[in-house]
Design a protein around this motif. Structure first.
Motif, PDB file in Angstrom:
ATOM      1  N   ALA A  50       2.552   1.788  -3.502  1.00 61.16           N
ATOM      2  CA  ALA A  50       1.756   2.083  -4.516  1.00 61.16           C
ATOM      3  C   ALA A  50       1.171   3.465  -4.303  1.00 61.16           C
ATOM      4  O   ALA A  50       1.112   4.347  -5.144  1.00 61.16           O
ATOM      5  CB  ALA A  50       0.402   1.270  -4.713  1.00 61.16           C
ATOM      6  N   ALA A  51       1.062   3.942  -3.118  1.00 64.01           N
ATOM      7  CA  ALA A  51       0.590   5.233  -2.757  1.00 64.01           C
ATOM      8  C   ALA A  51       1.712   6.372  -3.372  1.00 64.01           C
ATOM      9  O   ALA A  51       1.309   7.324  -3.917  1.00 64.01           O
ATOM     10  CB  ALA A  51       0.403   5.572  -1.124  1.00 64.01           C
ATOM     11  N   LEU A  52       3.000   5.867  -3.109  1.00 62.46           N
ATOM     12  CA  LEU A  52       3.936   6.604  -3.504  1.00 62.46           C
ATOM     13  C   LEU A  52       3.981   6.842  -5.091  1.00 62.46           C
ATOM     14  O   LEU A  52       4.249   7.836  -5.620  1.00 62.46           O
ATOM     15  CB  LEU A  52       5.474   6.304  -2.890  1.00 62.46           C
ATOM     16  CG  LEU A  52       6.454   6.843  -3.465  1.00 62.46           C
ATOM     17  CD1 LEU A  52       6.803   8.304  -3.258  1.00 62.46           C
ATOM     18  CD2 LEU A  52       7.841   6.232  -3.153  1.00 62.46           C
ATOM     19  N   LEU A  53       3.919   5.705  -5.480  1.00 57.54           N
ATOM     20  CA  LEU A  53       4.279   5.502  -7.358  1.00 57.54           C
ATOM     21  C   LEU A  53       2.913   6.372  -7.692  1.00 57.54           C
ATOM     22  O   LEU A  53       3.321   7.135  -8.469  1.00 57.54           O
ATOM     23  CB  LEU A  53       4.250   4.147  -7.578  1.00 57.54           C
ATOM     24  CG  LEU A  53       4.053   3.993  -9.020  1.00 57.54           C
ATOM     25  CD1 LEU A  53       5.645   4.485  -9.629  1.00 57.54           C
ATOM     26  CD2 LEU A  53       3.983   2.335  -9.290  1.00 57.54           C
ATOM     27  N   HIS A  54       1.917   6.569  -7.280  1.00 54.58           N
ATOM     28  CA  HIS A  54       0.841   6.879  -7.870  1.00 54.58           C
ATOM     29  C   HIS A  54       0.377   8.304  -7.338  1.00 54.58           C
ATOM     30  O   HIS A  54      -0.429   9.183  -7.871  1.00 54.58           O
ATOM     31  CB  HIS A  54      -0.565   6.250  -7.723  1.00 54.58           C
ATOM     32  CG  HIS A  54      -0.320   4.750  -8.543  1.00 54.58           C
ATOM     33  ND1 HIS A  54       0.301   4.679  -9.420  1.00 54.58           N
ATOM     34  CD2 HIS A  54      -0.778   3.753  -8.246  1.00 54.58           C
ATOM     35  CE1 HIS A  54       0.194   3.534 -10.037  1.00 54.58           C
ATOM     36  NE2 HIS A  54      -0.388   2.981  -9.157  1.00 54.58           N
TER      37      HIS A  54
ATOM     38  N   ARG B  38       1.744  11.148  -7.473  1.00 49.09           N
ATOM     39  CA  ARG B  38       1.647  12.412  -8.361  1.00 49.09           C
ATOM     40  C   ARG B  38       0.648  12.382  -9.273  1.00 49.09           C
ATOM     41  O   ARG B  38       0.271  13.413  -9.834  1.00 49.09           O
ATOM     42  CB  ARG B  38       3.092  12.369  -9.153  1.00 49.09           C
ATOM     43  CG  ARG B  38       4.418  12.783  -8.508  1.00 49.09           C
ATOM     44  CD  ARG B  38       4.107  14.009  -7.671  1.00 49.09           C
ATOM     45  NE  ARG B  38       5.355  14.764  -7.365  1.00 49.09           N
ATOM     46  CZ  ARG B  38       6.747  14.137  -7.010  1.00 49.09           C
ATOM     47  NH1 ARG B  38       6.832  12.797  -7.237  1.00 49.09           N
ATOM     48  NH2 ARG B  38       7.578  14.916  -6.586  1.00 49.09           N
ATOM     49  N   LEU B  39       0.099  11.404  -9.480  1.00 52.31           N
ATOM     50  CA  LEU B  39      -1.121  11.059 -10.668  1.00 52.31           C
ATOM     51  C   LEU B  39      -2.429  11.075 -10.049  1.00 52.31           C
ATOM     52  O   LEU B  39      -3.316  11.840 -10.459  1.00 52.31           O
ATOM     53  CB  LEU B  39      -0.766  10.208 -11.352  1.00 52.31           C
ATOM     54  CG  LEU B  39      -1.621  10.105 -12.779  1.00 52.31           C
ATOM     55  CD1 LEU B  39      -1.260  11.278 -13.458  1.00 52.31           C
ATOM     56  CD2 LEU B  39      -1.184   8.630 -13.661  1.00 52.31           C
ATOM     57  N   LEU B  40      -2.465  10.193  -9.037  1.00 49.96           N
ATOM     58  CA  LEU B  40      -3.780  10.101  -8.228  1.00 49.96           C
ATOM     59  C   LEU B  40      -3.881  10.788  -7.367  1.00 49.96           C
ATOM     60  O   LEU B  40      -3.359  10.457  -6.128  1.00 49.96           O
ATOM     61  CB  LEU B  40      -4.156   8.413  -8.257  1.00 49.96           C
ATOM     62  CG  LEU B  40      -3.751   7.833  -9.698  1.00 49.96           C
ATOM     63  CD1 LEU B  40      -4.020   6.240  -9.278  1.00 49.96           C
ATOM     64  CD2 LEU B  40      -4.928   8.024 -10.566  1.00 49.96           C
TER      65      LEU B  40
ATOM     66  N   GLN C 241      -6.531   4.251   3.956  1.00 46.25           N
ATOM     67  CA  GLN C 241      -7.870   3.238   4.216  1.00 46.25           C
ATOM     68  C   GLN C 241      -8.004   2.025   4.115  1.00 46.25           C
ATOM     69  O   GLN C 241      -8.503   1.239   4.933  1.00 46.25           O
ATOM     70  CB  GLN C 241      -9.076   4.112   3.486  1.00 46.25           C
ATOM     71  CG  GLN C 241      -9.355   5.635   3.541  1.00 46.25           C
ATOM     72  CD  GLN C 241      -9.767   5.834   4.888  1.00 46.25           C
ATOM     73  OE1 GLN C 241     -10.304   4.952   5.675  1.00 46.25           O
ATOM     74  NE2 GLN C 241      -9.842   7.016   5.582  1.00 46.25           N
ATOM     75  N   ALA C 242      -6.984   1.599   3.026  1.00 42.18           N
ATOM     76  CA  ALA C 242      -6.940   0.185   2.751  1.00 42.18           C
ATOM     77  C   ALA C 242      -6.344  -0.548   3.831  1.00 42.18           C
ATOM     78  O   ALA C 242      -6.864  -1.695   4.349  1.00 42.18           O
ATOM     79  CB  ALA C 242      -6.196  -0.136   1.474  1.00 42.18           C
TER      80      ALA C 242
ATOM     81  N   ARG D 159      -5.914  10.829  -4.640  1.00 42.13           N
ATOM     82  CA  ARG D 159      -6.291  10.179  -3.551  1.00 42.13           C
ATOM     83  C   ARG D 159      -5.400   8.931  -3.088  1.00 42.13           C
ATOM     84  O   ARG D 159      -6.002   8.393  -2.078  1.00 42.13           O
ATOM     85  CB  ARG D 159      -7.676   9.737  -3.636  1.00 42.13           C
ATOM     86  CG  ARG D 159      -8.763  10.874  -4.373  1.00 42.13           C
ATOM     87  CD  ARG D 159     -10.068  10.444  -4.501  1.00 42.13           C
ATOM     88  NE  ARG D 159     -10.679  10.388  -3.294  1.00 42.13           N
ATOM     89  CZ  ARG D 159     -11.807  10.200  -3.036  1.00 42.13           C
ATOM     90  NH1 ARG D 159     -12.653  10.507  -4.016  1.00 42.13           N
ATOM     91  NH2 ARG D 159     -12.626  10.159  -1.976  1.00 42.13           N
ATOM     92  N   SER D 160      -4.427   8.839  -3.787  1.00 42.97           N
ATOM     93  CA  SER D 160      -3.695   7.346  -3.676  1.00 42.97           C
ATOM     94  C   SER D 160      -3.164   7.317  -2.402  1.00 42.97           C
ATOM     95  O   SER D 160      -3.109   6.343  -1.539  1.00 42.97           O
ATOM     96  CB  SER D 160      -2.436   7.387  -4.400  1.00 42.97           C
ATOM     97  OG  SER D 160      -1.566   8.301  -4.178  1.00 42.97           O
TER      98      SER D 160
ATOM     99  N   ASP E 232      -6.221   6.492  -0.027  1.00 39.54           N
ATOM    100  CA  ASP E 232      -6.597   5.275  -0.382  1.00 39.54           C
ATOM    101  C   ASP E 232      -5.726   4.141   0.468  1.00 39.54           C
ATOM    102  O   ASP E 232      -6.002   2.982   0.867  1.00 39.54           O
ATOM    103  CB  ASP E 232      -6.392   4.832  -1.884  1.00 39.54           C
ATOM    104  CG  ASP E 232      -7.556   5.472  -2.745  1.00 39.54           C
ATOM    105  OD1 ASP E 232      -8.515   5.714  -1.904  1.00 39.54           O
ATOM    106  OD2 ASP E 232      -7.483   5.512  -3.871  1.00 39.54           O
ATOM    107  N   ALA E 233      -4.402   4.611   0.367  1.00 44.14           N
ATOM    108  CA  ALA E 233      -3.402   3.598   0.931  1.00 44.14           C
ATOM    109  C   ALA E 233      -3.681   3.540   2.554  1.00 44.14           C
ATOM    110  O   ALA E 233      -3.612   2.436   3.420  1.00 44.14           O
ATOM    111  CB  ALA E 233      -1.984   4.076   0.890  1.00 44.14           C
TER     112      ALA E 233
ATOM    113  N   ALA F 284       0.975  -1.091  -0.180  1.00 46.77           N
ATOM    114  CA  ALA F 284      -0.059  -0.088   0.149  1.00 46.77           C
ATOM    115  C   ALA F 284       0.810   1.265  -0.064  1.00 46.77           C
ATOM    116  O   ALA F 284       0.674   2.214  -0.612  1.00 46.77           O
ATOM    117  CB  ALA F 284      -0.891  -0.237   1.136  1.00 46.77           C
TER     118      ALA F 284
END
Lengths: 209, 209
Positions: free
Chosen positions: A173-177, A179-181, A190-191, A183-184, A187-188, A170
DNA sequence: ATATAAAAAGAACGACCGGTCGCACACTTT
DNA sequence: AAAGTGTGCGACCGGTCGTTCTTTTTATAT
């Protein structure tokens, strides 16, 4: 009277300043992409001045790894260890990691993530050291999971390695996205929160949202 | 009789060969780290010969992105779409992604992952296109989740964006750690499988282990 | 004040970077 | 047969890379 040689102190200060900037630059461009010329320019210093402190780029890279590791220990691991052992400490570690990302401590987000991607499959001193630091991180996550199991806050059939993998995933992925998403990061959070609350013997140990 | 110009056919063949190698190299070094000199050497071709097909490195990078996207669509998305709509198709997509990694189709593992890391925070045509392709991928995951909900195979209170994030996160982490942690690909499979079986109204639609 | 040693600057190096140029060859069109 | 076009090569450009060497500055120790 000896012990405080101003020259050495100045060198130490310089080294720290250089490594601060080096870690920041490498978090954007990677350890390979980090260029001594750009680093020197950013610091208003000559390129050859850097060689007064490190004999090669690789040595500076290794020093940057240790510097980034210290920073991570101080800003991410440290605060989590202030929390009580168990599931609260585990979630706190995840949260302080996400905070490190959202506060944009490093312009690229995370020194180790891009460095690991970059050195994947390659051999050498730098990839070896990075692998060791990563193993340290995963081991820490697993240990906190194990402690929570031992305290009875997580069920006994928990597989520490897998849960550690899930929590780390989590974060990655939060880091990778990030810049783009937009809420990432949320999301990370909450997940992992939902996952841990689902597993916890006492969900009230964790925040509700 | 026209339609088969030997010169055009040869050029097309060359372009494809070059892009195959370019995508493979970029999966290791990133789109920036991809060097025209190294690419030319690997192909036993002169550097200037590359400029007969693309007018700049950036255009070659953009072509490589489209090439990698086609490859991903053919080797990852395609097989999953052969499965019946719903939770089986969703898990099949995750599995074929992991297979793409474990089969080492690309020496660096994944073209887009390293490219996205590399271009994080930067502006330009290349990062824009990469962002669009990533959005496409996330949207696909969300759509498959939504379909599974509509078919009643996942509970109605499922948040597609979050579940899509969780599944993608497992894939990203599996890739990032695959060089270092031997079991990361298996962990990623088991984690998503357990998660989906926990949510599914009929877990028997999914493999048991 | 002077000797000493660390810190930093400056200039230059060979290698490689992306990119340009003119030229030769293969093939199609006229 | 001639003109035109797609493909590919070799030589070369200015610039940046990591690195080395020599020299100057700065601060401490005697």
């Amino acid at each position: 009277m000896t012990g405080t040689d101003g020259r050495l102190a100045r060198g130490e200060r310089t080294r720290n300043t250089v490594l601060d900037t080096a870690v920041a630059l490498a978090s954007e461009a990677g350890l390979d992409g980090l260029s001594l010329g750009q680093l020197a320019d950013r610091l208003h210093v000559s390129k050859s001045g850097l060689f007064a402190h490190w004999s090669s780029k690789e040595e500076l890279q290794l020093a940057a790894i240790e510097h980034a590791r210290d920073q991570w220990a101080r800003r991410v691991v440290g605060p989590a260890l202030d929390r009580p052992r168990g599931i609260r400490r585990l979630f706190a570690l995840h949260e302080s990691r996400l905070a490190f990302y959202s506060e944009r401590v490093l312009p690229g987000g995370c020194f180790f993530a891009i460095a690991e991607f970059e050195s994947a499959g390659r051999a050498g001193t730098v990839p070896d050291r990075l692998a060791a630091v990563l193993a340290e991180w995963i081991t820490l996550l697993e240990r906190l999971v194990t402690e929570a199991v031992e305290l009875g806050e997580l069920p006994p059939d928990t597989v520490p390695r897998r849960l550690a993998f899930e929590i780390d995933a989590a974060g990655v992925a939060a880091l990778l996205h990030s810049r783009l998403l937009a809420r990432s990061l949320d999301d990370a959070r909450q997940a992992v929160l939902a996952r841990l609350r689902g597993l916890a013997t006492d969900p009230d140990l964790l925040p509700h949202h």
